[in-house]
Write an enzyme that holds these catalytic residues in place. Structure first.
Site, PDB file in Angstrom:
ATOM      1  N   CYS A 117     -27.954   2.187  32.354  1.00 53.87           N
ATOM      2  CA  CYS A 117     -28.041   3.070  31.229  1.00 53.87           C
ATOM      3  C   CYS A 117     -27.612   2.508  30.087  1.00 53.87           C
ATOM      4  CB  CYS A 117     -26.972   4.353  31.277  1.00 53.87           C
ATOM      5  SG  CYS A 117     -27.552   5.427  32.614  1.00 53.87           S
ATOM      6  N   HIS A 250     -25.453   6.934  24.609  1.00 56.39           N
ATOM      7  CA  HIS A 250     -26.405   7.285  25.968  1.00 56.39           C
ATOM      8  C   HIS A 250     -26.244   8.638  26.387  1.00 56.39           C
ATOM      9  CE1 HIS A 250     -27.920   7.388  29.750  1.00 56.39           C
ATOM     10  NE2 HIS A 250     -26.765   7.331  30.351  1.00 56.39           N
ATOM     11  N   ASN A 280     -30.914  13.017  31.447  1.00 56.61           N
ATOM     12  CA  ASN A 280     -30.532  11.500  31.472  1.00 56.61           C
ATOM     13  C   ASN A 280     -31.641  10.642  31.735  1.00 56.61           C
ATOM     14  OD1 ASN A 280     -29.431   9.051  31.847  1.00 56.61           O
ATOM     15  ND2 ASN A 280     -27.636   9.777  32.975  1.00 56.61           N
TER      16      ASN A 280
END
EC number: 2.3.1.180
Length: 323
Positions: A117, A250, A280
């Site tokens: 990520c 993020h 996500n």
């Protein structure tokens, strides 16, 4: 003259139609509810790539849009970096496949960055250093993921969190500062709290091929390092959090976003949130959120943006830039 770098164009792509929590629950027979997912994560929907659609396909669409926004042709790109944890193949890299799909035949280096990520921040920081060195002038930096391929659809604690997508930027040499400061870090001792502990060996999967996560441990670690690395780049640039126009973290979980903004004393109104609609998307989440906000007119030229990510490894990083 000192070479600087700036983002000249952004682009993004989300596959298919949004998949609501209710639709996901019904499709996989999960013991969950829309209310449970929204309360704990803030996620209401996500996009999932159809069978046969790979990370490089998503990257291609995002890259075309970024190049168009920058007013650049593919053959003008002299560096390609793709951040992904879900590449098409073991090799060649998703970046090499993207290069082929864009028709770039100028010999430009193309490679993947695997920092989960944090991948886009890693890739942007690397591209910045290439350009500042004088060796390259126009980089295509992409985050692209099909995390739906590594999810255990029986694990309600993880499968509801993730989505697929891609975001891209064109980073170019410039006379005026664009990227002001960057920092990236890793601590492999925390690898056990978020990983996909499997591999292909002898033509078969060994270990566990699905994403596994200790959610509480990840939350605590993420909030701490995101605040720390944000302050690190602010200090490096001689700026304060009050001077940041937009925080683009993020997009993992709305609670992490809120906790990080609070720790930095940045107003929630200055925090870009797309996790509610995208889920996500790992390395794609920051460039997706950036491009969406640019095209919506929220982010304007001359504003200061703070991008930051944290991911399995554990890895984390941040970039402060003047857009």
């Amino acid at each position: 003259m000192t070479i600087q770098t700036r983002i000249s164009g952004t682009g993004s792509y989300l596959p298919g139609e949004p998949v609501s929590n209710a639709a996901l629950i019904a499709a996989h027979g999960l013991e969950s509810s829309d209310e449970w997912i929204v309360e704990r994560t803030g996620i209401r929907s996500r996009h999932l790539a159809a069978s046969g659609i790979a990370s490089s396909d998503l990257a291609l669409e995002a890259s075309r849009r970024a190049l168009e926004a920058a007013g650049r042709k593919p053959e003008e790109v002299d560096l390609i970096i793709v951040a992904t944890s879900t590449p098409d193949y073991v090799f060649p890299s998703a970046a090499a496949l993207l290069q082929s799909k864009l028709g770039i035949t100028n010999g430009a280096p193309a490679f993947d960055v695997q920092a989960v990520c944090s991948g886009f921040v890693y890739a942007l920081t690397i591209a910045d250093k290439f350009i500042r060195s004088g060796s390259h002038k126009c980089a295509l930096v992409v985050g692209a993921e099909v995390f739906s391929r590594i999810l255990d659809w029986k694990d309600r604690g993880t499968c509801v969190l993730f989505g697929d997508g891609a975001g891209a930027v064109v980073l170019e040499a410039a006379a005026e500062p664009g990227l002001l400061a960057s920092a990236f870090h890793a601590d492999g001792s925390h690898h056990g709290i978020l990983s996909v502990p499997g591999q292909i060996c002898g033509g078969v999967v060994t270990g566990d091929p699905f994403l596994r996560m200790d959610g509480q441990a990840v939350f605590k670690f993420a909030v701490k390092v995101l605040a720390d690395v944000a302050n690190e780049v602010l200090d490096a640039a001689g700026m304060t959090a009050a001077q940041v126009d937009w925080l683009i973290p993020h997009q993992a979980n709305v609670r992490i976003l809120q906790a990080t903004a609070k720790k930095l004393h940045i107003s929630p109104q200055k925090c870009i949130v797309t996790v509610d609609r995208h889920g996500n998307t790992s390395a794609a989440s920051i460039p997706l959120a950036l491009d969406e906000s640019v095209r919506a007119g929220r982010i304007q030229r001359g504003q200061h943006l703070l991008l930051e990510g944290v991911g399995g490894g554990f890895t984390w990083g941040a970039t402060l830039l003047k857009f």
